[in-house]
Design a protein around this motif. Structure first.
Motif, PDB file in Angstrom:
ATOM      1  N   TRP A 113     -20.507 -30.161  13.649  1.00 32.51           N
ATOM      2  CA  TRP A 113     -20.096 -30.663  14.954  1.00 32.51           C
ATOM      3  C   TRP A 113     -19.226 -29.637  15.688  1.00 32.51           C
ATOM      4  N   VAL A 114     -18.368 -28.949  14.957  1.00 38.41           N
ATOM      5  CA  VAL A 114     -17.444 -27.976  15.540  1.00 38.41           C
ATOM      6  C   VAL A 114     -18.160 -26.667  15.880  1.00 38.41           C
ATOM      7  N   GLU A 115     -19.158 -26.296  15.116  1.00 34.72           N
ATOM      8  CA  GLU A 115     -19.793 -24.981  15.257  1.00 34.72           C
ATOM      9  C   GLU A 115     -20.226 -24.643  16.686  1.00 34.72           C
ATOM     10  N   PRO A 116     -20.944 -25.505  17.390  1.00 33.94           N
ATOM     11  CA  PRO A 116     -21.344 -25.119  18.750  1.00 33.94           C
ATOM     12  C   PRO A 116     -20.156 -24.967  19.707  1.00 33.94           C
ATOM     13  N   TYR A 117     -19.091 -25.714  19.471  1.00 33.59           N
ATOM     14  CA  TYR A 117     -17.895 -25.556  20.307  1.00 33.59           C
ATOM     15  C   TYR A 117     -17.227 -24.222  20.020  1.00 33.59           C
ATOM     16  N   GLU A 142     -10.493 -20.318  21.841  1.00 34.67           N
ATOM     17  CA  GLU A 142     -11.377 -19.658  20.876  1.00 34.67           C
ATOM     18  C   GLU A 142     -10.733 -19.586  19.492  1.00 34.67           C
ATOM     19  N   ARG A 143      -9.482 -19.132  19.418  1.00 33.23           N
ATOM     20  CA  ARG A 143      -8.796 -19.032  18.115  1.00 33.23           C
ATOM     21  C   ARG A 143      -8.652 -20.405  17.468  1.00 33.23           C
ATOM     22  N   HIS A 144      -8.356 -21.387  18.281  1.00 32.44           N
ATOM     23  CA  HIS A 144      -8.216 -22.767  17.816  1.00 32.44           C
ATOM     24  C   HIS A 144      -9.516 -23.250  17.165  1.00 32.44           C
ATOM     25  N   GLU A 145     -10.602 -23.137  17.887  1.00 33.19           N
ATOM     26  CA  GLU A 145     -11.876 -23.664  17.387  1.00 33.19           C
ATOM     27  C   GLU A 145     -12.374 -22.853  16.191  1.00 33.19           C
TER      28      GLU A 145
END
Length: 173
Positions: A113-117, A142-145
């Motif tokens: 779920w996180v990967e595309p974000y 970007e660093r957060h995700e």
């Protein structure tokens, strides 16, 4: 997530270009994440001790990122209050389907779920590299995700030191 909701009604900016809208979406993503991980931490019952620590740390990362975004972009505070509340309610509702997943499946689903974000935020950060007004906010997203993605990946692989990934991110804020 809920990008259709984010593009209606609560735009903060009258400036042209994608940056303000993208950053608003990123900020609302943090609001969504806080509500999502808060409910997972409260209602997920598999691996209860381990999962509560995981979701508490993820909540903290979402919260601190949102607070830092507000410092970088104070205009986010003027967002129509109804929009963040709609985002919170949607997250609380959507988390229900995740609560039934066994621990390892939940970790895999969260990572996917996180990967595309993570990819989207990396592209946004690259695209905004020359924009002095917004570059820092995009790099934060970007660093957060990326930290969340790597953390979930490490958890999936059973890395006992996975939390260090998010702790280092938080220390750098």
């Amino acid at each position: 997530m809920i990008s259709s909701l984010w593009n209606t009604g609560g735009e903060l900016y009258s400036r042209t270009g994608p940056y303000p809208i993208q950053l608003q979406q990123g900020y609302l993503g943090e609001i969504y994440g806080m509500a999502f991980f808060e409910r997972l931490g409260r209602d997920y019952h598999f691996q209860a001790t381990e999962s509560q620590a995981v979701f508490s740390l993820l909540f903290k990362v979402e919260q601190y990122t949102a607070e830092t975004l507000l410092k970088l972009l104070p205009e986010l505070a003027s967002l129509d209050e109804a929009l963040p509340e709609q985002v919170r309610m949607q997250a609380q509702k959507e988390v229900g389907s995740w609560l039934k997943l066994p621990w390892h499946e939940l970790l895999a689903a969260l990572r996917l779920w996180v990967e595309p974000y993570q990819q989207k935020y990396a592209k946004w950060a690259d695209d905004a590299e020359s924009n002095s007004e917004y570059c820092a906010a995009f790099r934060l997203l970007e660093r957060h995700e990326t930290a969340i993605y790597l953390y979930l990946q490490a958890l999936e692989h059973g890395d006992k030191r996975a939390a260090l990934i998010l702790e280092r991110f938080l220390e750098a804020l």
